[in-house]
Design an enzyme around this catalytic site. Structure first.
Site, PDB file in Angstrom:
ATOM      1  N   THR A 103    -126.026  49.654  -6.878  1.00  0.00           N
ATOM      2  CA  THR A 103    -126.340  51.072  -6.698  1.00  0.00           C
ATOM      3  C   THR A 103    -125.104  51.896  -6.361  1.00  0.00           C
ATOM      4  O   THR A 103    -124.893  52.978  -6.916  1.00  0.00           O
ATOM      5  CB  THR A 103    -127.396  51.243  -5.591  1.00  0.00           C
ATOM      6  OG1 THR A 103    -128.587  50.573  -5.983  1.00  0.00           O
ATOM      7  CG2 THR A 103    -127.696  52.703  -5.339  1.00  0.00           C
ATOM      8  N   ASP A 163    -109.771  83.148  -4.217  1.00  0.00           N
ATOM      9  CA  ASP A 163    -109.102  81.888  -4.534  1.00  0.00           C
ATOM     10  C   ASP A 163    -108.890  81.740  -6.037  1.00  0.00           C
ATOM     11  O   ASP A 163    -107.870  81.203  -6.480  1.00  0.00           O
ATOM     12  CB  ASP A 163    -109.877  80.693  -3.969  1.00  0.00           C
ATOM     13  CG  ASP A 163    -111.307  80.607  -4.467  1.00  0.00           C
ATOM     14  OD1 ASP A 163    -111.852  81.624  -4.951  1.00  0.00           O
ATOM     15  OD2 ASP A 163    -111.910  79.514  -4.365  1.00  0.00           O
ATOM     16  N   GLY A 170    -111.279  78.129   2.437  1.00  0.00           N
ATOM     17  CA  GLY A 170    -112.337  77.736   1.524  1.00  0.00           C
ATOM     18  C   GLY A 170    -113.624  77.470   2.275  1.00  0.00           C
ATOM     19  O   GLY A 170    -113.678  77.551   3.506  1.00  0.00           O
ATOM     20  N   ASN A 171    -114.670  77.138   1.550  1.00  0.00           N
ATOM     21  CA  ASN A 171    -115.970  76.930   2.184  1.00  0.00           C
ATOM     22  C   ASN A 171    -116.005  75.705   3.090  1.00  0.00           C
ATOM     23  O   ASN A 171    -116.706  75.698   4.105  1.00  0.00           O
ATOM     24  CB  ASN A 171    -117.048  76.788   1.107  1.00  0.00           C
ATOM     25  CG  ASN A 171    -117.366  78.101   0.439  1.00  0.00           C
ATOM     26  OD1 ASN A 171    -117.946  78.990   1.042  1.00  0.00           O
ATOM     27  ND2 ASN A 171    -116.962  78.240  -0.816  1.00  0.00           N
ATOM     28  N   ASP A 229    -109.752  74.051  -9.784  1.00  0.00           N
ATOM     29  CA  ASP A 229    -109.751  73.882  -8.326  1.00  0.00           C
ATOM     30  C   ASP A 229    -110.919  72.978  -7.956  1.00  0.00           C
ATOM     31  O   ASP A 229    -112.078  73.268  -8.261  1.00  0.00           O
ATOM     32  CB  ASP A 229    -109.886  75.233  -7.634  1.00  0.00           C
ATOM     33  CG  ASP A 229    -109.586  75.159  -6.139  1.00  0.00           C
ATOM     34  OD1 ASP A 229    -109.486  74.034  -5.600  1.00  0.00           O
ATOM     35  OD2 ASP A 229    -109.454  76.218  -5.502  1.00  0.00           O
ATOM     36  N   THR A 235    -115.260  72.656  -2.752  1.00  0.00           N
ATOM     37  CA  THR A 235    -116.704  72.523  -2.603  1.00  0.00           C
ATOM     38  C   THR A 235    -117.367  72.701  -3.962  1.00  0.00           C
ATOM     39  O   THR A 235    -118.324  71.995  -4.308  1.00  0.00           O
ATOM     40  CB  THR A 235    -117.237  73.572  -1.617  1.00  0.00           C
ATOM     41  OG1 THR A 235    -116.503  73.467  -0.392  1.00  0.00           O
ATOM     42  CG2 THR A 235    -118.709  73.359  -1.340  1.00  0.00           C
TER      43      THR A 235
END
Length: 260
Positions: free
Chosen positions: A185, A110, A8-9, A130, A133
């Site tokens: 925050t 993928d 993957g990336n 999935d 990323t």
């Protein structure tokens, strides 16, 4: 036993899959676009040694890679580790999955692996999610056809972009806060990242259901963020960490004559 690699990336997943699609010795390594086959072979070989995996036990190997610059690198990596020529998911590889979209050649490997596993292992229609990323929703209809899907920024990618593009918002750990209404925050950002992304997936699933005209369909999620996302979605989502690796084994079985 078959060596299955899903590049993957951000991360690359490696696992051993037997003839019954049982997956063992699963691990993740960072995807480095400038790493050589020797570097990858060293990393994977060391982990195999720790796991007690003998590289001579593999009868075959198969690769899904969404980083084009690394496809040949991983092919050479497999050759170094096992002496085998691996099958690479792409044009000319038998999947048993009709691609009913405008441009089948643009479907990433993928997504194909996820859809193949969904078709084979889960009731149809099925949506395979999935959480890498990018978050992808891949749709397989009641006739077992790939009919399209959705691509959106992943949880990590979105929160990193938010921190990098703003002056005051910090980097955060991806955990769900106790409440959607944040009182600091960090909790506000966590609520947006986790509850917001879960809400987006829920909304997309509702739209997909309407377009499929299906009251009942199965949903399976994979990827490192799948448990976090599924926990906070309001749909019933099954989590399968090794979905892509099982899809790779299914595809390897359908192409085993070509590997000889």
């Amino acid at each position: 036993m078959v060596l299955a690699i899903a590049c993957g990336n951000t991360h690359t997943t490696v696992g051993c899959v037997d003839e019954n699609r049982n997956v063992s010795s699963v691990f993740h390594i960072p995807t480095d676009p400038v790493e050589s086959e020797f570097g990858y072979a060293a990393k994977i070989g060391q982990i195999f040694a720790l796991c007690g995996v003998d590289s001579t036990d593999f009868e075959g190997a198969i690769l899904s890679c969404v980083v084009p610059a690394l496809t040949d690198t991983f092919v050479r990596t497999v050759k170094l580790l096992t002496g085998l020529t691996c099958i690479t998911v792409g044009a000319g590889v038998k999947t048993g999955l009709p691609l009913c979209i405008n441009d089948p050649g643009t479907v990433a490997s993928d997504l194909v692996c996820a859809a193949v596993a969904a078709k084979e292992l889960y009731p149809l229609p099925c949506v395979a999610i999935d959480t890498g990323t990018a978050i992808t929703l891949t749709v397989v209809d009641a006739r077992g056809r790939y009919v399209g899907g959705v691509i959106m920024p992943g949880i990590e990618l979105a929160t990193e972009a938010l921190s990098e593009k703003t002056a005051l918002l910090p980097h955060i750990d991806l955990q769900a806060p106790r409440r959607a209404i944040g009182t600091c925050t960090v909790d506000c950002m966590k609520a947006g990242a986790v509850f917001g992304m879960a809400g987006a997936v829920d909304a997309l699933l509702d739209r997909i259901s309407e377009e499929l005209q299906a009251d009942k369909y199965s949903i399976v999620a994979t990827g490192r963020m799948s448990d976090l996302l599924a926990e906070h979605c309001r749909h019933d989502i099954l989590c399968e960490e090794t979905l892509l690796l099982k899809g790779l084994r299914i595809i390897w079985d359908r192409n085993r004559a070509e590997k000889k």
